[in-house]
Write an enzyme that holds these catalytic residues in place. Structure first.
Site, PDB file in Angstrom:
ATOM      1  N   LYS A 247       0.819  -1.246   0.022  1.00  0.00           N
ATOM      2  CA  LYS A 247       0.068  -0.043  -0.075  1.00  0.00           C
ATOM      3  C   LYS A 247       0.977   1.293  -0.128  1.00  0.00           C
ATOM      4  CE  LYS A 247      -4.231  -2.243   2.302  1.00  0.00           C
ATOM      5  NZ  LYS A 247      -3.606  -3.423   1.897  1.00  0.00           N
TER       6      LYS A 247
ATOM      7  N   LYS B 106      14.584  -6.920   4.864  1.00  0.00           N
ATOM      8  CA  LYS B 106      14.971  -5.923   5.784  1.00  0.00           C
ATOM      9  C   LYS B 106      16.501  -6.361   6.429  1.00  0.00           C
ATOM     10  CE  LYS B 106      10.488  -4.457   6.894  1.00  0.00           C
ATOM     11  NZ  LYS B 106       9.338  -4.016   8.132  1.00  0.00           N
TER      12      LYS B 106
ATOM     13  N   ASP C 127      10.304   1.952  11.219  1.00  0.00           N
ATOM     14  CA  ASP C 127       9.375   0.887  11.995  1.00  0.00           C
ATOM     15  C   ASP C 127       9.079   1.309  13.284  1.00  0.00           C
ATOM     16  OD1 ASP C 127       8.579  -0.450   9.558  1.00  0.00           O
ATOM     17  OD2 ASP C 127       9.858  -1.803  10.092  1.00  0.00           O
TER      18      ASP C 127
ATOM     19  N   GLY D 205      -2.903  -2.542  11.266  1.00  0.00           N
ATOM     20  CA  GLY D 205      -1.591  -2.268  10.564  1.00  0.00           C
ATOM     21  C   GLY D 205      -1.716  -1.013   9.923  1.00  0.00           C
TER      22      GLY D 205
END
Length: 284
Positions: free
Chosen positions: A16, A67, A104, A250
């Protein structure tokens, strides 16, 4: 020339991030773009080599499964990303060097900010998952004074993660299936406490195995927080609401971490007053 940033991962179609960053670019009227790029495992080196020489590219967001794998391919890491051992944002510095960052932590904590400004006798988080996102969440919660129970399919990995990121604390590692069946544990008085149950794993994501969590393991007044974004309203969150718990989805973390990354990429803060409209677009 049009500057651009992008999100990389495999799979990437579900991301997204292009909608979020594109929304902010549109609102601010920037001459910029935000794209998605499929980068399979083993393709990171080739991808970064191609972007280093592109003067219009200002960086990328990094999602599964890259990551941690991307770290040795970067020129330097910001201290937080180095401590966590996971990168979700790569920025091209003015000297052309590729810098790994982690937004994050900020994104995860953002929807909890008001709660965390309160004084608590005790803060405890049950965190499910041991991947790159979990590493950031563990680091963030420890910084905010939480005692953690970290659960994973491999409890030894969970224990090693706690020893690395939260040494010396009274934290505990547990097998993930410990939380799958009911418990008759009698929780003590939770008044003045802050309790979280966080799904920091991909379980429950579309195409992944479901996450099984029995809410008898959650103290009264707990907040259920799921970082999965596809679907947004996961079975984990639905079952939490059915059991009477407050929930955070989320999108809250996704938008929060994207806001920090957007500023790094384009040198301007996104218009956060339009978050309601942005959520409507993401859910359309």
């Amino acid at each position: 020339m049009t500057q651009y940033a992008e999100v990389i991962g495999d799979p990437i179609r579900q991301s997204k991030s292009p909608v979020i960053h594109g929304f902010w670019i549109e609102k601010l009227g920037l001459d910029a773009e935000y794209r998605a790029a499929l980068v399979p495992e083993g393709g990171l080196g080739e991808y970064l080599a191609s972007r280093r020489g592109d003067n219009d590219w200002c960086g990328c967001n990094v999602t599964m499964p890259h990551k941690q794998a991307i770290i040795p391919l970067l020129d330097r890491l910001e201290p937080l990303a180095k401590r966590i051992g996971a990168v979700n944002t790569v920025v091209k510095a003015p000297d052309g060097k590729l810098v790994g960052r982690n937004t994050d932590v900020a994104g995860f904590l953002e929807p909890l900010a008001e709660r965390l400004r309160e004084q608590h006798y005790f803060r405890m988080g049950r965190v499910l998952g041991t991947g790159g996102a979990a590493r950031a969440i563990v680091a963030g919660l420890v910084k905010e004074g939480f005692t953690l129970v970290l659960a994973g399919r491999n409890p030894d990995k969970a224990r090693a993660l706690l020893e690395e990121l939260a040494p010396g604390g009274e934290h505990h590692a547990a097998p993930l299936d410990h939380f799958a069946s009911a418990t008759d544990y009698d929780f003590d008085d939770r008044e003045g406490c802050c309790d979280l149950v966080v799904n920091a794993s991909p379980l429950g994501m579309r195409g992944q195995q479901p996450l099984t969590f029995h809410w008898s393991h959650a103290p009264p007044g707990s907040i259920a927080y799921d970082i999965v974004t596809d679907p947004v309203d996961t079975a984990f969150l639905k079952s939490a609401r059915a059991a009477g718990f407050e929930t955070i989805d989320g999108l809250a973390m996704l938008i929060g971490q994207a806001a920090a990354a957007f500023t790094h990429f384009f040198g301007v803060a996104p218009p956060r007053g339009d978050d309601g409209e942005l959520r409507e677009r993401l859910l359309a």
